[in-house]
Design a protein around this motif. Sequence first.
Motif, PDB file in Angstrom:
ATOM      1  N   PRO A 145     -16.817  43.406  -6.977  1.00 44.38           N
ATOM      2  CA  PRO A 145     -17.012  44.603  -6.146  1.00 44.38           C
ATOM      3  C   PRO A 145     -16.000  45.705  -6.492  1.00 44.38           C
ATOM      4  O   PRO A 145     -14.840  45.431  -6.776  1.00 44.38           O
ATOM      5  N   LEU A 146     -16.465  46.945  -6.439  1.00 42.21           N
ATOM      6  CA  LEU A 146     -15.626  48.095  -6.792  1.00 42.21           C
ATOM      7  C   LEU A 146     -15.072  48.840  -5.586  1.00 42.21           C
ATOM      8  O   LEU A 146     -14.280  49.761  -5.742  1.00 42.21           O
ATOM      9  N   ASP A 147     -15.501  48.451  -4.407  1.00 44.61           N
ATOM     10  CA  ASP A 147     -15.240  49.229  -3.190  1.00 44.61           C
ATOM     11  C   ASP A 147     -13.796  49.686  -3.014  1.00 44.61           C
ATOM     12  O   ASP A 147     -13.556  50.824  -2.661  1.00 44.61           O
ATOM     13  N   ASP A 148     -12.836  48.804  -3.236  1.00 41.72           N
ATOM     14  CA  ASP A 148     -11.444  49.139  -2.949  1.00 41.72           C
ATOM     15  C   ASP A 148     -10.623  49.551  -4.167  1.00 41.72           C
ATOM     16  O   ASP A 148      -9.424  49.773  -4.048  1.00 41.72           O
ATOM     17  N   LEU A 149     -11.259  49.621  -5.328  1.00 42.50           N
ATOM     18  CA  LEU A 149     -10.499  50.023  -6.521  1.00 42.50           C
ATOM     19  C   LEU A 149     -10.050  51.473  -6.395  1.00 42.50           C
ATOM     20  O   LEU A 149     -10.807  52.326  -5.929  1.00 42.50           O
ATOM     21  N   PRO A 150      -8.819  51.773  -6.825  1.00 39.62           N
ATOM     22  CA  PRO A 150      -8.341  53.162  -6.757  1.00 39.62           C
ATOM     23  C   PRO A 150      -9.032  54.018  -7.822  1.00 39.62           C
ATOM     24  O   PRO A 150      -9.500  53.504  -8.844  1.00 39.62           O
ATOM     25  N   SER A 151      -9.068  55.288  -7.578  1.00 41.31           N
ATOM     26  CA  SER A 151      -9.614  56.229  -8.557  1.00 41.31           C
ATOM     27  C   SER A 151      -8.714  56.254  -9.788  1.00 41.31           C
ATOM     28  O   SER A 151      -7.507  56.029  -9.695  1.00 41.31           O
ATOM     29  N   ALA A 152      -9.323  56.540 -10.910  1.00 38.56           N
ATOM     30  CA  ALA A 152      -8.532  56.688 -12.133  1.00 38.56           C
ATOM     31  C   ALA A 152      -7.710  57.974 -12.022  1.00 38.56           C
ATOM     32  O   ALA A 152      -8.237  59.016 -11.620  1.00 38.56           O
ATOM     33  N   PRO A 153      -6.422  57.924 -12.348  1.00 37.06           N
ATOM     34  CA  PRO A 153      -5.603  59.150 -12.322  1.00 37.06           C
ATOM     35  C   PRO A 153      -6.150  60.194 -13.296  1.00 37.06           C
ATOM     36  O   PRO A 153      -6.862  59.863 -14.242  1.00 37.06           O
ATOM     37  N   ASP A 154      -5.795  61.446 -13.064  1.00 37.06           N
ATOM     38  CA  ASP A 154      -6.266  62.534 -13.923  1.00 37.06           C
ATOM     39  C   ASP A 154      -5.514  62.606 -15.246  1.00 37.06           C
ATOM     40  O   ASP A 154      -5.982  63.225 -16.189  1.00 37.06           O
ATOM     41  N   GLY A 155      -4.360  61.983 -15.297  1.00 41.55           N
ATOM     42  CA  GLY A 155      -3.580  62.001 -16.529  1.00 41.55           C
ATOM     43  C   GLY A 155      -2.370  61.099 -16.407  1.00 41.55           C
ATOM     44  O   GLY A 155      -2.153  60.477 -15.368  1.00 41.55           O
ATOM     45  N   PRO A 156      -1.568  61.066 -17.466  1.00 41.98           N
ATOM     46  CA  PRO A 156      -0.402  60.176 -17.486  1.00 41.98           C
ATOM     47  C   PRO A 156       0.760  60.728 -16.661  1.00 41.98           C
ATOM     48  O   PRO A 156       1.726  61.252 -17.200  1.00 41.98           O
ATOM     49  N   ASP A 157       0.650  60.592 -15.342  1.00 43.28           N
ATOM     50  CA  ASP A 157       1.726  61.065 -14.479  1.00 43.28           C
ATOM     51  C   ASP A 157       2.319  59.891 -13.699  1.00 43.28           C
ATOM     52  O   ASP A 157       2.045  58.734 -13.988  1.00 43.28           O
ATOM     53  N   ASP A 158       3.113  60.207 -12.688  1.00 45.79           N
ATOM     54  CA  ASP A 158       3.807  59.174 -11.920  1.00 45.79           C
ATOM     55  C   ASP A 158       2.871  58.278 -11.115  1.00 45.79           C
ATOM     56  O   ASP A 158       3.262  57.201 -10.688  1.00 45.79           O
ATOM     57  N   SER A 159       1.629  58.702 -10.915  1.00 46.10           N
ATOM     58  CA  SER A 159       0.699  57.899 -10.112  1.00 46.10           C
ATOM     59  C   SER A 159       0.063  56.756 -10.897  1.00 46.10           C
ATOM     60  O   SER A 159      -0.565  55.876 -10.311  1.00 46.10           O
ATOM     61  N   VAL A 160       0.210  56.748 -12.206  1.00 42.73           N
ATOM     62  CA  VAL A 160      -0.454  55.746 -13.046  1.00 42.73           C
ATOM     63  C   VAL A 160      -0.013  54.327 -12.684  1.00 42.73           C
ATOM     64  O   VAL A 160      -0.849  53.433 -12.505  1.00 42.73           O
ATOM     65  N   ALA A 161       1.289  54.102 -12.578  1.00 47.40           N
ATOM     66  CA  ALA A 161       1.787  52.753 -12.299  1.00 47.40           C
ATOM     67  C   ALA A 161       1.326  52.256 -10.940  1.00 47.40           C
ATOM     68  O   ALA A 161       0.904  51.106 -10.809  1.00 47.40           O
ATOM     69  N   SER A 162       1.373  53.107  -9.916  1.00 49.45           N
ATOM     70  CA  SER A 162       0.951  52.649  -8.586  1.00 49.45           C
ATOM     71  C   SER A 162      -0.556  52.424  -8.534  1.00 49.45           C
ATOM     72  O   SER A 162      -1.025  51.487  -7.885  1.00 49.45           O
ATOM     73  N   ALA A 163      -1.338  53.260  -9.222  1.00 52.63           N
ATOM     74  CA  ALA A 163      -2.794  53.064  -9.253  1.00 52.63           C
ATOM     75  C   ALA A 163      -3.138  51.781 -10.023  1.00 52.63           C
ATOM     76  O   ALA A 163      -4.028  51.024  -9.612  1.00 52.63           O
ATOM     77  N   ALA A 164      -2.437  51.513 -11.109  1.00 57.19           N
ATOM     78  CA  ALA A 164      -2.676  50.292 -11.882  1.00 57.19           C
ATOM     79  C   ALA A 164      -2.336  49.068 -11.042  1.00 57.19           C
ATOM     80  O   ALA A 164      -3.095  48.088 -11.018  1.00 57.19           O
ATOM     81  N   ARG A 165      -1.218  49.129 -10.346  1.00 51.74           N
ATOM     82  CA  ARG A 165      -0.822  48.005  -9.484  1.00 51.74           C
ATOM     83  C   ARG A 165      -1.872  47.775  -8.405  1.00 51.74           C
ATOM     84  O   ARG A 165      -2.266  46.646  -8.141  1.00 51.74           O
ATOM     85  N   ARG A 166      -2.342  48.848  -7.784  1.00 54.79           N
ATOM     86  CA  ARG A 166      -3.368  48.721  -6.731  1.00 54.79           C
ATOM     87  C   ARG A 166      -4.646  48.102  -7.310  1.00 54.79           C
ATOM     88  O   ARG A 166      -5.271  47.243  -6.683  1.00 54.79           O
ATOM     89  N   ALA A 167      -5.053  48.517  -8.499  1.00 53.32           N
ATOM     90  CA  ALA A 167      -6.254  47.963  -9.129  1.00 53.32           C
ATOM     91  C   ALA A 167      -6.104  46.467  -9.361  1.00 53.32           C
ATOM     92  O   ALA A 167      -7.029  45.688  -9.098  1.00 53.32           O
ATOM     93  N   VAL A 168      -4.936  46.043  -9.820  1.00 53.39           N
ATOM     94  CA  VAL A 168      -4.695  44.627 -10.086  1.00 53.39           C
ATOM     95  C   VAL A 168      -4.687  43.827  -8.778  1.00 53.39           C
ATOM     96  O   VAL A 168      -5.233  42.721  -8.714  1.00 53.39           O
TER      97      VAL A 168
END
Length: 194
Positions: A145-168
């Motif tokens: 299921p994709l329901d709770d996956l975070p959106s892909a960040p718009d670029g390589p900024d500070d949100s990448v690590a937290s979004a990747a962690r949330r996805a995992v």
Amino acid sequence: MPEPRAFWLDEQFDREHGADGRGRYEAEVLSRTDEFADTWGDIAPVAFAATAWRLAIELSPGYVRWHRRIISATCTPSRWDGSMTCAVSVVSRWPAELTWTKQWQRDRGWRDWPQLFGQYTTPSDQDLTRSPHLRAMLQVEAPVPLDDLPSAPDGPDDSVASAARRAVIVLARELNELLAPMIGQLEAGVPADS
């Protein structure tokens, strides 16, 4: 008896072995942001989440840990429609048809999965010169299921690590929900009630 966990994140090991105030996984994501390049701003979170998962399981030891019966676990975009699918290899017992009688073995000394300190292992080269091995495995392939996956960040900024962690975190939770009952049944070693 409580159901065993199939997947979990090893947050403590990650923090304790990180550097510069970052966990190992966060540092890994930030050092490999180029691997997310095709996912920036993607309307679907699947490719970003799949890359985040791959980086998490490539760490040694992995940021994502799994039950001793699980040999491998990948999460990838479906070639059919771009949704998220998983492929998980699980150690199993021999099928009932082979355990009902040993006649098929013909005194050749067939062996099951070797175990080392409770972990299933591959037979060594030496083991394979002494006896044949039959290692039963289940291949689970399923949608995630994709329901709770975070959106892909718009670029390589500070949100990448937290979004990747949330996805995992989301993928580990979904895979655990999917596979923990199966792992529990395999560990119990008895047929399920009809």
